[in-house]
Design a protein around this motif. Sequence first.
Motif, short mmCIF file in Angstrom:
data_model
loop_
_atom_site.label_atom_id
_atom_site.label_comp_id
_atom_site.label_asym_id
_atom_site.label_seq_id
_atom_site.Cartn_x
_atom_site.Cartn_y
_atom_site.Cartn_z
N ALA A 316 0.82 -1.20 0.00
CA ALA A 316 0.00 0.00 0.00
C ALA A 316 0.86 1.26 0.00
O ALA A 316 1.98 1.26 0.52
CB ALA A 316 -0.92 0.00 1.21
N ILE A 317 0.33 2.30 -0.61
CA ILE A 317 0.93 3.63 -0.46
C ILE A 317 0.49 4.17 0.90
O ILE A 317 -0.71 4.22 1.18
CB ILE A 317 0.47 4.57 -1.59
N PRO A 318 1.42 4.53 1.78
CA PRO A 318 1.04 4.93 3.13
C PRO A 318 0.30 6.27 3.13
O PRO A 318 0.53 7.13 2.30
CB PRO A 318 2.37 5.04 3.87
N SER A 319 -0.57 6.41 4.10
CA SER A 319 -1.29 7.68 4.24
C SER A 319 -0.46 8.73 4.97
O SER A 319 -0.67 9.93 4.78
CB SER A 319 -2.60 7.45 4.99
N VAL A 320 0.49 8.27 5.80
CA VAL A 320 1.29 9.19 6.60
C VAL A 320 2.74 8.72 6.63
O VAL A 320 3.00 7.51 6.70
CB VAL A 320 0.76 9.30 8.05
N ALA A 321 3.67 9.66 6.56
CA ALA A 321 5.09 9.39 6.78
C ALA A 321 5.58 10.36 7.84
O ALA A 321 5.22 11.55 7.82
CB ALA A 321 5.88 9.55 5.50
N THR A 322 6.37 9.88 8.79
CA THR A 322 6.81 10.73 9.90
C THR A 322 8.32 10.68 10.06
O THR A 322 8.97 9.69 9.74
CB THR A 322 6.17 10.31 11.23
N ALA A 323 8.85 11.77 10.59
CA ALA A 323 10.28 11.84 10.91
C ALA A 323 10.45 12.64 12.20
O ALA A 323 9.71 13.60 12.46
CB ALA A 323 11.06 12.51 9.78
N ASP A 324 11.41 12.22 13.01
CA ASP A 324 11.80 12.97 14.20
C ASP A 324 13.16 13.61 13.93
O ASP A 324 14.10 12.92 13.50
CB ASP A 324 11.87 12.07 15.42
N LEU A 325 13.26 14.90 14.19
CA LEU A 325 14.48 15.66 13.94
C LEU A 325 15.04 16.15 15.26
O LEU A 325 14.29 16.51 16.18
CB LEU A 325 14.20 16.85 13.03
N SER A 326 16.36 16.20 15.33
CA SER A 326 17.05 16.79 16.48
C SER A 326 17.96 17.90 15.96
O SER A 326 18.84 17.66 15.14
CB SER A 326 17.88 15.74 17.22
N ILE A 327 17.72 19.12 16.45
CA ILE A 327 18.52 20.26 16.06
C ILE A 327 19.42 20.63 17.23
O ILE A 327 18.93 20.88 18.34
CB ILE A 327 17.64 21.46 15.67
N ARG A 328 20.72 20.64 17.00
CA ARG A 328 21.70 21.02 18.02
C ARG A 328 22.18 22.43 17.72
O ARG A 328 22.68 22.69 16.62
CB ARG A 328 22.87 20.05 18.04
N THR A 329 22.04 23.32 18.69
CA THR A 329 22.38 24.72 18.47
C THR A 329 23.63 25.10 19.26
O THR A 329 24.04 24.41 20.19
CB THR A 329 21.22 25.63 18.90
N VAL A 330 24.22 26.22 18.87
CA VAL A 330 25.41 26.75 19.53
C VAL A 330 25.19 28.24 19.77
O VAL A 330 24.31 28.86 19.18
CB VAL A 330 26.67 26.51 18.67
N PRO A 331 26.01 28.84 20.65
CA PRO A 331 25.91 30.29 20.81
C PRO A 331 26.14 30.98 19.45
O PRO A 331 27.01 30.54 18.69
CB PRO A 331 27.04 30.63 21.79
N ASP A 332 25.38 32.02 19.11
CA ASP A 332 24.36 32.72 19.86
C ASP A 332 22.99 32.46 19.23
O ASP A 332 22.12 33.34 19.19
CB ASP A 332 24.64 34.21 19.83
N GLN A 333 22.77 31.24 18.75
CA GLN A 333 21.48 30.88 18.21
C GLN A 333 20.43 30.83 19.31
O GLN A 333 20.75 30.56 20.47
CB GLN A 333 21.55 29.50 17.53
N LYS A 334 19.16 31.10 18.94
CA LYS A 334 18.06 31.05 19.88
C LYS A 334 17.07 29.99 19.41
O LYS A 334 16.68 29.95 18.24
CB LYS A 334 17.36 32.40 19.98
N ILE A 335 16.67 29.14 20.33
CA ILE A 335 15.79 28.02 20.01
C ILE A 335 14.51 28.49 19.31
O ILE A 335 14.08 27.90 18.31
CB ILE A 335 15.46 27.23 21.28
#
Length: 457
Positions: A316-335
């Motif tokens: 079957a062609i899926p109705s939903v596809a999901t991904a979990d992402l992790s973003i790692r930041t450094v100074p002076d980025q703001k979440i």
Amino acid sequence: MTGRVHSYLAQHREQLVDQLTGWVRLRSVAGTPEHEVDVVRSANWLAANLRDTGFPTVEVWEGNVVYAEWCAAPDAPTVLVYSHHDVRAAKDEQWEQTPPFEPAVRDRHLYGRGASDAKGQVLAHVWGVRAHLAAADREAPAVNLKVLVEGEEEIGSPSLAGLLDANRARLGADLVVFSDTLLWRADHPAVCTSVRGVLNAHLEVKGPRRDMHSGAVSGTAPNPATELCRLLGRLHDDKGRVTLPGFYDLVAEPSERVRADLAALPFDEEDWLARSETRGLGGEQDYTPLERLWVRPTVEVQSLIAGDPIGPSRGAIPSVATADLSIRTVPDQKIAEIGEQLRSWVADRIDDRLDHELTLSDQTAQEPYHTPEDHPALDALAAAMHDGFGTPVGRMGNAGGGPAELLARTLDAPVVFFGTGLPEDRWHDSDERVNIDVLLAGAATLAHLWSRLADGH
């Protein structure tokens, strides 16, 4: 004093390992209702151990947070130790050395979930205090010690901000020692001076309103799995840079001091690939591997699910596809700004024949933190590590994150980092382990650190 500290710890090596073995048996898995009572048991286990060590005040807050204090040095600085005792989930069938909660000693390592991250690190503090007292024949530590060990770190410390606010007066300190980090190598320890921030995101791409037989709609129905893969493939350019517009605008370039410190660490590609159990080096082309690890921001895909990942395919062609992402930041980025960049990037690029939903973990996001480069506690820690490990000490960063910035901001105190983990300890993976010799060297380091901080060097 150095000889007496090491002698004391050598004499109590078996007792330390026995204690850690018993603690690891408690399945203090964070965020799972079936293990909620195990997290409480783990907190009570630690509280009893701290009382046995001599801490006159030991309390358990909110069922899973252990607080202790031993403040008997009015002219000395006050130090707050932060760590955690909760652990990640583990699948027994994926562990080859021993089941995750049946710890075993093999080849000078103790295997078990939490042995390194971070129950071993907490026990290094406990035995560091014991060695400090015994070697100097003291009745109380040379500094005023406060200990805060939480039970929700592995799910992003959602209750920590409120707890810090509610107990700010009791938790006040001149310095925070954050113990949930790695060393560089067992034979070449390094003072950690930074952690990256972290923002987790969950992306759902929605195609057909239900899973559809591919023979019925193949060629006409937009496929969410294909679209999700297309999006993820565009997150980085051919030079390894993240493509979110504005992502690097506020990134602070590492100072010359930091670059020199990282360049001075012994790095061999073959050694790194073996210890990290990876197959090759990736990332930004214009930065060294250690700079990519510790002072540059990243975006990683941590999970990708669509269709029938387990069991036979339904075709079957899926109705939903999901991904979990992790973003790692450094100074002076703001979440907050990075989250909006990701939200706009996805909305502007996704195929308009599909729908999507992006969820950001704002409540558990953590900002990056860097210890001031000239803070005297760094020199005291480096000297204590030399006492503990008996080898030259460098400087490094930490690739992961943690609530260091929250602690520093709320308590108005600088944070220094000391952990006893190693890259090869397999945190969050099967067959997690801790090097017992490194654990003892870490306890020796902490035994010396309290004296050096009290003496002002």
